[in-house]
Design an enzyme around this catalytic site. Structure first.
Site, PDB file in Angstrom:
ATOM      1  N   LYS A   1       0.753   7.968   5.381  1.00 11.52           N
ATOM      2  CA  LYS A   1       0.035   8.248   6.290  1.00 11.52           C
ATOM      3  C   LYS A   1      -0.444   7.064   6.044  1.00 11.52           C
ATOM      4  O   LYS A   1      -1.783   7.338   5.020  1.00 11.52           O
ATOM      5  CB  LYS A   1      -0.896   9.815   5.814  1.00 11.52           C
TER       6      LYS A   1
ATOM      7  N   SER B   1      -2.615   9.541   2.584  1.00 15.36           N
ATOM      8  CA  SER B   1      -3.589   8.925   3.058  1.00 15.36           C
ATOM      9  C   SER B   1      -4.098   8.262   2.461  1.00 15.36           C
ATOM     10  O   SER B   1      -4.114   6.955   1.990  1.00 15.36           O
ATOM     11  CB  SER B   1      -4.462  10.345   3.974  1.00 15.36           C
TER      12      SER B   1
ATOM     13  N   ASP C   1      -1.094  -3.419  -5.992  1.00 12.90           N
ATOM     14  CA  ASP C   1      -0.941  -5.125  -4.944  1.00 12.90           C
ATOM     15  C   ASP C   1      -2.178  -5.566  -6.350  1.00 12.90           C
ATOM     16  O   ASP C   1      -1.743  -6.843  -6.049  1.00 12.90           O
ATOM     17  CB  ASP C   1      -1.002  -4.893  -4.092  1.00 12.90           C
TER      18      ASP C   1
END
Length: 434
Positions: A342, A317, A328
């Protein structure tokens, strides 16, 4: 010719039948409307919240969502328990374990876990598997009875005191595991290797301590270690204090540990990401109508030095949002094992009687557009299994690997700086000769 007695009788019968019909209709349309009771109003309140905010409204036609409300109201609802049962039955066909009712005690417990510093129970952070509804362990809390018993991420709870967690649901299962210090709860576990195991756990007060730090010194470098075990309300401020403290100790690199961090408040996760990223995208949120522009970090950072980040199956999460943003944006290498997966965001709303309703209102994508739900994030470098049971301890083999990786990065930077300095010096000498 005058009508016969028989025909007159038939006419009168039809006339009275029409009058009776009109009389019945009149009674139906003039019947006073009865006011809805508190339980029925609670059902309608919950239905409206889901209807207005749920991420995937296209599901509503398939499950005949409006008829589910009608069916719920047709049953006798004379108290809170009957209202809760009606709401829970209404939500089941949606097939989303995270869109759920939280009864008052469960709702209070959830709020305390996001605000407070300790809980009473066995220390299991749980999730519901979408494909089959099984209740699985996201991670055990450090220093908890579950952690001491060696319960691992990915373990399935098959029974809690002879009751099926799958039938109980996520919140009711969590409630069964909480309780007074010193009491026992018996759990049957299906471990990742499929082996069934029954153990007894003693409930106790578990100190959450969501932010932990230490300085790591060796012959060549000084490193900082920052472990975040959940994103509760006070975590962003605690992380800032921790980074200031470590920076004051002249650390050359940072090891960020997100292992067994099952998430928490998304806002806290975003605030921590802001400490490491300068004017970079953190996450995109996909709502029911569109994909919003990426949420970007501010320009200033609290730490901009070299870092490496530890993740595992218990990283979920909000902690996956942070890990995905660091990866990234090439801000930090991720090492460890694949994360939980999640990628759904829930809004939590107070209902009028003190209960709560969690509704999935968005999913999140990493800055590069990766969907995390049920997929997780692959680390840049997998570490050797089995995974150490006590993150941050002296026996933590993965932490030692992170130290070696961080040292190699720092050594490489030093060589690069020396090479650059040598080139600049040679160029300067050449210019002087010329």
């Amino acid at each position: 010719m005058l009508p016969s007695v028989k025909s007159l009788t038939k006419l009168l019968q039809r006339f009275f039948a029409v009058l009776i019909s009109f009389g019945i209709l009149f009674q139906v349309f003039t019947k006073p409307a009865f006011a809805l009771n508190d339980g029925q109003l609670l059902v309608i309140e919950a239905w409206n919240l889901v209807n207005e905010g749920y991420l995937a409204p296209e599901k509503f036609d398939a499950i005949q969502w409006k008829k589910l409300r009608q069916k719920a109201l047709e049953k006798p609802i004379n108290n809170s328990q009957q209202a809760y049962s009606a709401i829970e039955a209404m939500l089941i066909p949606i097939g989303d374990p995270y869109t759920r009712l939280l009864r008052p005690d469960d709702y209070e417990a959830m709020k305390k876990s996001n605000i407070g510093s300790e809980i009473n129970g066995v220390g299991l952070q749980l999730g519901a598997r979408k494909e089959d509804g099984e209740i699985v362990v996201i991670s055990p809390l450090e220093g908890s009875p579950a952690s001491d018993a060696g319960i691992k991420s990915g373990t399935i709870l098959k029974k809690v005191n002879d009751q099926s967690p799958k039938q109980l649901g996520l919140e009711a299962t969590a409630a069964k595991l909480r309780g007074q210090t010193g009491t026992q709860v018996i759990v049957e576990l299906q471990q990742p290797n499929e082996e069934l195991k029954e153990i007894s756990l003693e409930r106790r007060s578990v100190d959450l301590r969501p932010v932990r730090t230490k300085r790591i010194r060796n012959e060549s470098h000084t490193l900082g270690y920052l472990r975040i075990t959940q994103f509760s309300e006070g975590v962003p401020e605690q992380v800032k204090e921790a980074l200031e403290e470590l920076s004051g100790k002249d650390i050359e690199g940072l090891i960020l540990d997100l292992r067994n961090n099952s998430g928490g408040l998304v806002s806290s996760g975003l605030a921590v990401a802001d400490d490491f990223l300068s004017n970079m995208p953190i996450v995109e949120t996909k709502k029911r109508d569109s994909i919003n522009d990426p949420i970007r970090s501010g320009i200033e950072t609290f730490y901009n030095g070299p870092m490496v980040t530890l993740v595992n199956e218990g990283t979920a999460s909000a902690s996956e949002i942070l890990a995905g943003a660091l990866q990234d944006n090439k801000r930090s290498e991720l090492i460890g094992s694949k994360t939980f997966g999640k990628g759904l965001i829930q809004s939590l709303t107070n209902l009028s009687d003190g209960s709560g309703l969690a509704v999935t209102v968005a999913s999140y994508l990493t800055p590069s557009g990766r969907d995390i739900q049920n997929l997780g994030i692959d680390p840049d470098r997998l570490l050797e299994m089995p995974e150490p049971l006590n993150p941050g301890s002296d026996e933590d083999r993965w932490l030692l690997d992170a130290e070696l990786i961080m040292q190699a990065t720092l050594d490489k930077e030093e060589v690069s700086q020396e090479s650059q300095f040598k080139e600049e010096k040679e160029q300067l000498i050449g210019n002087e000769i010329n």
